[in-house]
Enzyme design. Structure first.
Site, mmCIF file in Angstrom:
data_model
loop_
_atom_site.group_PDB
_atom_site.id
_atom_site.type_symbol
_atom_site.label_atom_id
_atom_site.label_comp_id
_atom_site.label_asym_id
_atom_site.label_seq_id
_atom_site.Cartn_x
_atom_site.Cartn_y
_atom_site.Cartn_z
ATOM 1 N N LYS A 101 33.666 36.594 35.456
ATOM 2 C CA LYS A 101 32.730 37.700 35.414
ATOM 3 C C LYS A 101 33.412 39.004 35.038
ATOM 4 O O LYS A 101 32.761 39.999 34.750
ATOM 5 C CB LYS A 101 32.101 37.881 36.812
ATOM 6 N N GLY A 102 34.749 38.992 35.085
ATOM 7 C CA GLY A 102 35.509 40.236 34.981
ATOM 8 C C GLY A 102 35.275 41.047 33.722
ATOM 9 O O GLY A 102 35.336 42.266 33.743
ATOM 10 N N GLU B 279 38.620 39.505 27.405
ATOM 11 C CA GLU B 279 39.136 39.292 28.761
ATOM 12 C C GLU B 279 39.205 40.624 29.509
ATOM 13 O O GLU B 279 39.333 41.682 28.893
ATOM 14 C CB GLU B 279 40.547 38.693 28.694
ATOM 15 N N ASP B 280 39.173 40.548 30.825
ATOM 16 C CA ASP B 280 39.381 41.746 31.617
ATOM 17 C C ASP B 280 40.864 42.092 31.712
ATOM 18 O O ASP B 280 41.263 43.235 31.540
ATOM 19 C CB ASP B 280 38.762 41.612 33.020
ATOM 20 N N ASP C 162 47.442 38.520 32.832
ATOM 21 C CA ASP C 162 48.446 38.676 33.880
ATOM 22 C C ASP C 162 49.602 37.719 33.568
ATOM 23 O O ASP C 162 50.473 38.047 32.767
ATOM 24 C CB ASP C 162 47.731 38.384 35.203
ATOM 25 N N LYS D 207 49.084 43.173 31.945
ATOM 26 C CA LYS D 207 50.170 43.369 32.919
ATOM 27 C C LYS D 207 51.383 42.618 32.401
ATOM 28 O O LYS D 207 51.664 41.503 32.841
ATOM 29 C CB LYS D 207 49.771 42.726 34.259
ATOM 30 N N PHE E 286 47.763 45.039 41.797
ATOM 31 C CA PHE E 286 46.447 44.406 41.750
ATOM 32 C C PHE E 286 45.380 45.486 41.659
ATOM 33 O O PHE E 286 45.302 46.362 42.506
ATOM 34 C CB PHE E 286 46.215 43.519 42.966
ATOM 35 N N VAL E 287 44.575 45.403 40.615
ATOM 36 C CA VAL E 287 43.587 46.455 40.368
ATOM 37 C C VAL E 287 42.159 45.926 40.473
ATOM 38 O O VAL E 287 41.909 44.734 40.303
ATOM 39 C CB VAL E 287 43.793 47.102 38.977
ATOM 40 N N ASP F 82 37.501 42.435 40.354
ATOM 41 C CA ASP F 82 37.122 42.315 41.762
ATOM 42 C C ASP F 82 38.306 42.048 42.679
ATOM 43 O O ASP F 82 39.373 41.612 42.242
ATOM 44 C CB ASP F 82 36.171 41.142 41.939
ATOM 45 N N ARG G 130 33.534 45.330 41.780
ATOM 46 C CA ARG G 130 33.360 45.220 40.324
ATOM 47 C C ARG G 130 32.600 46.398 39.749
ATOM 48 O O ARG G 130 32.737 46.744 38.579
ATOM 49 C CB ARG G 130 32.586 43.944 39.964
HETATM 50 P P1 XMP Z 1 46.450 35.009 34.368
HETATM 51 O O1 XMP Z 1 47.543 35.096 35.393
HETATM 52 O O2 XMP Z 1 45.999 33.599 34.146
HETATM 53 O O3 XMP Z 1 45.289 35.747 35.105
HETATM 54 O O4 XMP Z 1 46.770 35.759 33.116
HETATM 55 C C1 XMP Z 1 44.142 36.147 34.532
HETATM 56 C C2 XMP Z 1 43.104 36.294 35.598
HETATM 57 O O5 XMP Z 1 43.674 36.655 36.868
HETATM 58 C C3 XMP Z 1 42.891 37.614 37.509
HETATM 59 N N1 XMP Z 1 43.685 38.828 37.744
HETATM 60 C C4 XMP Z 1 43.234 39.943 38.313
HETATM 61 N N2 XMP Z 1 42.015 40.260 38.781
HETATM 62 N N3 XMP Z 1 42.812 42.389 39.399
HETATM 63 C C5 XMP Z 1 41.813 41.485 39.321
HETATM 64 O O6 XMP Z 1 40.708 41.803 39.751
HETATM 65 C C6 XMP Z 1 44.064 42.156 38.952
HETATM 66 O O7 XMP Z 1 44.926 43.021 39.045
HETATM 67 C C7 XMP Z 1 44.288 40.851 38.372
HETATM 68 N N4 XMP Z 1 45.366 40.260 37.831
HETATM 69 C C8 XMP Z 1 44.964 39.032 37.466
HETATM 70 C C9 XMP Z 1 41.729 37.870 36.572
HETATM 71 O O8 XMP Z 1 40.629 37.084 36.995
HETATM 72 C C10 XMP Z 1 42.189 37.395 35.227
HETATM 73 O O9 XMP Z 1 41.153 36.934 34.383
HETATM 74 MG MG MG Z 2 38.831 37.817 40.024
#
Ligand code: XMP
Ligand code: MG
Length: 180
Positions: A43-44, A99-100, A103, A131, A152-153, A159, A165
């Site tokens: 949903k991000g 994508e939101d 990471d 990140k 973590f944001v 969320d 959100r």
């Molecule tokens: P990866 O590690 O697979 O992660 O690149 C991607 C997903 O991890 C979640 N994610 C976060 N969600 N704040 C969030 O609300 C953050 O700081 C954060 N870091 C990772 C997110 O769902 C993303 O799609």
């Molecule tokens: Mg999430």
């Protein structure tokens, strides 16, 4: 106004709006004469996608995918499960994954492999946040809103346990909130 659970605002509404406008303009230029299919990852990416497409001035379609990494909390495991698949075929289309946040990169790596196998004409990635410090696998990012430090944001679609959100900015929560 700052939410009482917020420790600090990393990116305010104005910064986000300006950057989203720039990204929209750049995508418009890059795909001149084409139409594009934006695939929002739920949903991000919902709020980012909604703002982004209103700054794109070429024929734009959207579809959505919802994925979940096994495991919970703030750590990504890399094993991805599809909760909601695309409605339609993407074969022959110019697809942009929206994508939101990227990471570790594991979710995006999975999405890219999965979508490549469906035969799009082109496949690119647009993320609001990156990140880079936490990357475990190398993934191509074509459009990046902001690179942020390893914190973590929440907000603007992101969320913590499904909350926050709707905050109109990107923020870090107070320590005691993350502890629960
Ligand atoms: P990866 O590690 O697979 O992660 O690149 C991607 C997903 O991890 C979640 N994610 C976060 N969600 N704040 C969030 O609300 C953050 O700081 C954060 N870091 C990772 C997110 O769902 C993303 O799609
Ligand atoms: Mg999430």
């Amino acid at each position: 106004m700052m939410h009482p659970h917020v420790e600090k605002i990393l990116l305010d509404e104005k910064q986000i709006n300006e950057r989203v406008k720039q990204l929209g303009r750049q995508i418009t230029q890059d795909y001149q004469g084409e139409s594009i299919l934006m695939v929002g990852i739920l949903k991000g990416a919902m709020i980012f996608l909604a703002d982004l497409v209103r700054n794109i001035d070429i024929p734009t379609y959207f579809d959505f995918m919802a994925v979940s990494s096994y495991g919970s909390g703030t750590v990504s495991s890399g094993v991805v499960r599809i909760l909601k698949d695309l409605d339609k075929s993407i074969e022959g289309k110019h697809v942009i994954i929206v994508e939101d946040i990227v990471d570790t990169g594991l979710t995006l790596q999975y999405l890219l492999e999965n979508m490549k196998s469906r035969g799009p004409a082109t496949l690119k990635v647009c993320t609001l946040l990156d990140k880079p410090d936490r990357r475990k696998v190398e993934v191509p990012i074509d459009y990046n809103g902001f690179s942020i430090p390893d914190e973590f944001v929440v907000g603007y679609g992101l969320d913590y346990n499904e909350r926050y959100r709707n905050l109109p900015y990107i923020a870090v929560l107070k320590q005691e909130i993350y502890k629960g």
